[in-house]
Design a protein around this motif. Structure first.
Motif, PDB file in Angstrom:
ATOM      1  N   UNK A 160      40.964  34.732  46.120  1.00 25.89           N
ATOM      2  CA  UNK A 160      40.354  35.848  45.891  1.00 25.89           C
ATOM      3  C   UNK A 160      38.750  36.252  46.343  1.00 25.89           C
ATOM      4  N   UNK A 161      38.149  34.876  46.315  1.00 27.99           N
ATOM      5  CA  UNK A 161      36.543  35.133  46.688  1.00 27.99           C
ATOM      6  C   UNK A 161      36.505  33.713  47.098  1.00 27.99           C
ATOM      7  N   UNK A 162      35.115  33.501  47.353  1.00 27.67           N
ATOM      8  CA  UNK A 162      34.581  32.254  47.815  1.00 27.67           C
ATOM      9  C   UNK A 162      34.463  31.280  46.877  1.00 27.67           C
ATOM     10  N   UNK A 163      34.523  30.032  47.069  1.00 25.61           N
ATOM     11  CA  UNK A 163      34.367  28.856  46.123  1.00 25.61           C
ATOM     12  C   UNK A 163      33.386  29.155  45.015  1.00 25.61           C
ATOM     13  N   UNK A 164      32.371  29.270  45.399  1.00 30.26           N
ATOM     14  CA  UNK A 164      31.076  29.484  44.730  1.00 30.26           C
ATOM     15  C   UNK A 164      31.036  30.538  43.466  1.00 30.26           C
ATOM     16  N   UNK A 165      31.874  31.433  43.685  1.00 29.23           N
ATOM     17  CA  UNK A 165      32.015  32.487  42.929  1.00 29.23           C
ATOM     18  C   UNK A 165      33.070  32.252  41.834  1.00 29.23           C
ATOM     19  N   UNK A 166      33.910  31.431  41.865  1.00 31.85           N
ATOM     20  CA  UNK A 166      34.738  31.234  40.626  1.00 31.85           C
ATOM     21  C   UNK A 166      34.152  30.794  39.426  1.00 31.85           C
ATOM     22  N   UNK A 167      34.907  31.091  38.351  1.00 35.28           N
ATOM     23  CA  UNK A 167      34.863  30.403  36.912  1.00 35.28           C
ATOM     24  C   UNK A 167      33.509  30.574  36.420  1.00 35.28           C
ATOM     25  N   UNK A 168      32.670  31.664  36.784  1.00 31.09           N
ATOM     26  CA  UNK A 168      31.521  32.238  35.975  1.00 31.09           C
ATOM     27  C   UNK A 168      31.407  33.627  35.879  1.00 31.09           C
ATOM     28  N   UNK A 169      30.510  34.045  34.958  1.00 35.65           N
ATOM     29  CA  UNK A 169      30.291  35.234  34.753  1.00 35.65           C
ATOM     30  C   UNK A 169      29.749  35.919  35.900  1.00 35.65           C
ATOM     31  N   UNK A 209      36.226  35.538  38.288  1.00 39.09           N
ATOM     32  CA  UNK A 209      37.320  35.136  39.158  1.00 39.09           C
ATOM     33  C   UNK A 209      37.921  33.859  38.813  1.00 39.09           C
ATOM     34  N   UNK A 210      39.094  33.627  38.677  1.00 40.54           N
ATOM     35  CA  UNK A 210      39.314  32.301  38.604  1.00 40.54           C
ATOM     36  C   UNK A 210      40.230  31.680  39.722  1.00 40.54           C
ATOM     37  N   UNK A 211      40.117  30.405  39.938  1.00 40.65           N
ATOM     38  CA  UNK A 211      40.912  29.826  41.217  1.00 40.65           C
ATOM     39  C   UNK A 211      42.157  29.376  40.748  1.00 40.65           C
ATOM     40  N   UNK A 212      43.119  30.018  40.315  1.00 43.09           N
ATOM     41  CA  UNK A 212      44.557  30.082  40.056  1.00 43.09           C
ATOM     42  C   UNK A 212      45.302  31.311  40.594  1.00 43.09           C
ATOM     43  N   UNK A 213      46.482  31.043  41.212  1.00 50.94           N
ATOM     44  CA  UNK A 213      47.307  31.873  41.831  1.00 50.94           C
ATOM     45  C   UNK A 213      48.459  32.229  40.974  1.00 50.94           C
ATOM     46  N   UNK A 214      48.636  33.430  40.659  1.00 48.05           N
ATOM     47  CA  UNK A 214      49.993  33.763  39.911  1.00 48.05           C
ATOM     48  C   UNK A 214      50.590  35.147  40.526  1.00 48.05           C
ATOM     49  N   UNK A 215      50.119  35.768  41.310  1.00 45.02           N
ATOM     50  CA  UNK A 215      50.871  36.942  41.992  1.00 45.02           C
ATOM     51  C   UNK A 215      51.614  36.602  43.116  1.00 45.02           C
ATOM     52  N   UNK A 216      52.867  36.835  43.397  1.00 42.64           N
ATOM     53  CA  UNK A 216      53.522  36.572  44.645  1.00 42.64           C
ATOM     54  C   UNK A 216      53.554  37.823  45.275  1.00 42.64           C
ATOM     55  N   UNK A 230      39.189  40.391  34.831  1.00 46.86           N
ATOM     56  CA  UNK A 230      39.273  38.925  35.427  1.00 46.86           C
ATOM     57  C   UNK A 230      40.359  38.886  36.625  1.00 46.86           C
ATOM     58  N   UNK A 231      39.777  38.508  37.530  1.00 42.92           N
ATOM     59  CA  UNK A 231      41.033  38.207  38.566  1.00 42.92           C
ATOM     60  C   UNK A 231      41.230  36.984  38.991  1.00 42.92           C
ATOM     61  N   UNK A 232      42.383  36.723  39.655  1.00 38.89           N
ATOM     62  CA  UNK A 232      42.818  35.262  40.256  1.00 38.89           C
ATOM     63  C   UNK A 232      43.144  35.370  41.745  1.00 38.89           C
ATOM     64  N   UNK A 233      43.706  34.290  42.189  1.00 44.35           N
ATOM     65  CA  UNK A 233      44.103  34.376  43.579  1.00 44.35           C
ATOM     66  C   UNK A 233      45.594  34.920  43.653  1.00 44.35           C
ATOM     67  N   UNK A 234      46.213  34.952  44.762  1.00 43.57           N
ATOM     68  CA  UNK A 234      47.470  35.385  45.094  1.00 43.57           C
ATOM     69  C   UNK A 234      48.191  34.400  46.139  1.00 43.57           C
ATOM     70  N   UNK A 235      49.467  34.627  45.996  1.00 41.26           N
ATOM     71  CA  UNK A 235      50.393  33.889  46.647  1.00 41.26           C
ATOM     72  C   UNK A 235      51.144  34.814  47.860  1.00 41.26           C
ATOM     73  N   UNK A 236      50.774  34.677  49.084  1.00 35.02           N
ATOM     74  CA  UNK A 236      51.347  35.894  49.998  1.00 35.02           C
ATOM     75  C   UNK A 236      52.882  35.076  50.570  1.00 35.02           C
ATOM     76  N   UNK A 237      53.752  35.747  50.439  1.00 34.23           N
ATOM     77  CA  UNK A 237      54.925  35.203  50.874  1.00 34.23           C
ATOM     78  C   UNK A 237      56.001  35.989  51.690  1.00 34.23           C
ATOM     79  N   UNK A 238      57.074  35.431  52.594  1.00 31.40           N
ATOM     80  CA  UNK A 238      57.905  35.965  53.245  1.00 31.40           C
ATOM     81  C   UNK A 238      59.509  35.529  52.680  1.00 31.40           C
TER      82      UNK A 238
END
Length: 726
Positions: A143-152, A211-218, A122-130
């Motif tokens: 992580x991907x396009x909107x239509x690809x989220x939250x489904x197998x 893929x899930x549309x939440x961001x956890x990685x900084x 399972x993969x999620x979004x990420x937050x790019x920071x400076x």
């Protein structure tokens, strides 16, 4: 049941090497996860800073931390050690200069449970920071396009998944999935790009993902010594090693799997290489593009370059880089290029750097001893078409060539383009000089040439295909020809015209039968022929080519031809700026051709040269005449070089020798009202000559001359010496 409860739900693998500045923030964020049933495997990869001490400090505080310490083996080795030690149901990889938000593992594990643990990852979004990651310095990266989220998703059924963000730290991976498929990282040196191969293997073996549309990685962007920001020469190019490793991985699989995954590989490989290209230092960009072109060309030759998933702009870029990486760079980044080379260009213009250029040239003598053809390119303000010209030479299948480019004092960006090409192709030699004309520049190139044969290329023209020089050379050597050539094509308004092909077959032609004066660039010339006969271009700004060509042909007596087109001439209307100097040199060049053809009894050539004056360039001469006596004198010289008897052997309409006058000269004299003056001067001159002859033959003249020689002149010399002594 007790054993299962003791199993960590997630094993977090943290590869660590010299990250003391960021490590506490990273470990602290993992230790504070709301999902507590985790193990934290810290793999110290031979750090030389305080990283190990920080790990040990945290391990004393948190019993979930497992410390693996060892010598530096590289990022891939550290990841694999962590994989082998992992005991959790899932594995996560966190880079030691990044950190994660508190609910990351709770949310990801919840998704795994809701899907009955059938998902391989399972993969999620990420937050790019400076900086410190405050709100204003953050950017969420999907992580991907909107239509690809939250489904197998089943990867091979939905190839769009392979466009997902290429970061391994945004997800969790089922441990059973990793171990059953023996998924590991490439154990190459350093910490750069081994994650690419790991990412590819995850997607290659996965059967179900989400893929899930939440961001956890900084994800930290401004660490100066990171593998992607610290672009040493090694870091800039080691990405090719990783993609070669992945390529071999795919090619080791069954044919049907290769067919399925080579389009994916082409997409991810090109995307990764191109993205990396946009980030590397300017100093390495040209070399990198050359390397990239060769890498992709090898795939193409192996029938493995599958562009099915590339977007149109990606396909366009890929093809341009394969065909001509330097032209791609010039077309897309020329402004940066010119700024970069501005100082070097100025230095190149002085004589000291010319000496250095010649010194570098001498250093390459060993390689040049094997040179088959020297291609000489005089360059003056040709930036528009120069790169196409140079690329057509460097891409020739005959590799044993040298390319001598003489910048003739260009005031545009021509020199910077030449220096750019010289930087990436050791066969190119750039010489600079003040503007002295193309003939002078070619002569300089001929004196330096090491090739068995010499070819000439104008900077706005090009070779029609990659095989031209190889064909010319092979035919010349096989037939022991002094000169070998083919047909010429003309590029006009975007159309290539080959209607006027002279040669319809292969074979020798006697120059006495041919007697042409144009098209010298479509041939190659044996270097010994030119040097032994001291054949060079006359020091003229216009019409310097035909005298050279004619002299070479007369010396060779015959030449070998092939029916291929061997040169493309770019026709540019009003390309030449006509002035008194150019007109004068034009007349001198034609006069030289008239004299050569007269001396060698070549009637067709003599007639052709005559027509150059009478027809082809008549209007140029008359229109650009502004009363200069030099042009009148040059036309008189041309008229004296004309042999009417030779012309009458060829001309349909015979010319009366007694009444012949050059049309241009006649009209110029009429314009100035000089014709009668000239006739009077000629008559006066004849009378003076007759009077002088009469006087010089008289007895009184002889006596005076004798006395002057024997008495007057000796006394005069003695007096002069005495005055000088005083």
């Amino acid at each position: 049941m007790k054993k299962e409860e003791q199993m960590p739900q997630i094993s977090v693998v943290v590869p660590i090497y010299n990250v003391e500045e960021y490590l506490e923030e990273c470990l602290g964020s993992i230790c504070k996860q709301t999902l507590s049933n985790i193990e934290i495997i810290c793999v110290n990869d031979g750090s030389t800073d305080n990283s190990l001490k920080i790990i040990q400090k945290y391990a004393k505080r948190d019993k979930r931390i497992v410390v693996i310490d060892g010598p530096n083996g590289g990022y891939g080795s550290a990841i694999n050690k962590g994989f082998r030690a992992a005991k959790g149901q899932y594995i996560s990889i966190i880079e030691s200069d990044d950190f994660i938000l508190p609910t990351m593992y709770e949310e990801l594990f919840r998704v795994a449970e809701e899907n009955d643990h059938v998902l391989d990852f399972i993969k999620s979004d990420m937050i790019m920071f400076y900086g410190d990651g405050k709100a204003g310095d953050r950017t969420v990266i999907p992580v991907t396009k909107p239509e690809m989220y939250n489904r197998v998703l089943i990867p091979l059924e939905e190839p769009e998944v392979f466009r997902a963000n290429m970061n391994n730290s945004t997800g969790i991976y089922k441990t059973e999935f990793i171990k059953e498929n023996s998924i590991n990282a490439h154990e190459s040196k350093g910490a750069a790009f081994q994650d690419n191969g790991l990412w590819f293997k995850f997607f290659y073996y996965a059967e179900r993902i989400m893929f899930i549309n939440q961001a956890f990685l900084m994800y930290r962007m401004d660490r100066e010594d990171s593998s992607t920001n610290c672009m040493s020469y090694e870091n800039a190019f080691c990405i090719f090693n990783e993609w070669e490793y992945i390529y071999k991985f795919i090619k080791s699989k069954e044919k049907w799997k290769q067919d399925k995954y080579l389009p994916v590989y082409t997409l991810r490989c090109f995307s990764s290489l191109f993205y990396h290209y946009t980030r590397i230092l300017d100093d390495y960009r040209i070399m990198y593009l050359k390397k990239m072109s060769g890498f992709l060309n090898n795939m193409k030759e192996d029938n493995s370059l599958k562009c099915d998933y590339l977007l149109p702009y990606q396909s366009k870029n890929l093809l341009e880089i394969i065909n001509d990486p330097i032209l791609f760079f010039y077309n897309n980044y020329k402004k940066d290029l010119f700024v970069k080379y501005e100082k070097e260009i100025q230095k190149k213009r002085n004589s000291l750097n010319n000496l250095l250029a010649i010194s570098n040239y001498v250093e390459k003598e060993c390689a040049r001893d094997m040179c088959k053809i020297t291609v000489i390119v005089p360059v003056y303000n040709a930036e528009k078409d120069l790169q196409e010209c140079i690329s057509s030479i460097t891409s020739q299948t005959l590799k044993e060539i040298e390319i001598i480019c003489i910048d003739d004092g260009s005031t545009d960006n021509s020199l910077s383009i030449l220096l750019l090409n010289q930087e990436v192709d050791r066969r190119i030699f750039v010489i600079t000089q003040d503007n002295q004309g193309a003939g002078n520049a070619r002569n300089r190139g001929m004196r330096l040439a090491k090739g068995k044969y010499i070819a000439f290329m104008d900077p706005d023209d090009y070779y029609p295909n990659e095989n031209v020089l190889e064909k010319l050379y092979e035919n010349a050597v096989r037939e022991n020809a002094q000169i070998c050539g083919g047909n010429i094509a003309t590029l006009e308004n975007g159309d290539i015209k080959t209607d006027n092909n002279e040669y319809l077959g292969n074979g020798f032609i006697s120059y006495k039968e041919y007697q042409g004066d144009y098209g010298y660039t479509k041939y190659i010339y044996r270097t010994e022929l030119l040097r032994e006969n001291t054949i060079e271009f006359p020091d003229l700004r216009r019409f310097q080519d035909p005298p050279f060509f004619i002299k070479a042909m007369i010396a060779a007596k015959e030449f070998y031809v092939i029916q291929d087109v061997t040169y493309v001439y770019r026709f540019v209307p009003s390309h030449v700026v006509w002035n008194e100097k150019n007109v004068l040199d034009l007349i001198k060049g034609i006069t030289e051709c008239l004299q050569i053809s007269k001396d060698n009894n070549l009637p067709q050539l003599h007639f052709t040269s005559f027509l150059r004056l009478e027809q082809s360039f008549y209007s140029r001469i008359v229109e650009n005449y502004n009363g200069e006596t030099s042009i009148v004198r040059a036309l008189f010289d041309a008229e004296r070089a004309i042999d009417i008897s030779l012309i009458n052997q060829v001309a349909k309409n015979k010319i009366c020798e007694d009444k012949f006058e050059l049309k241009a000269l006649t009209n110029i004299l009429k314009l100035d009202g000089l014709k009668e003056k000239v006739k009077r001067l000629e008559k006066d001159n004849e009378e003076i000559l007759l009077k002088y002859q009469e006087i010089s033959e008289s007895p009184s003249y002889r006596i005076v001359k004798y006395l002057a020689d024997k008495i007057y002149h000796p006394i005069k010399r003695i007096v002069k010496k005495k005055k000088a002594a005083k």
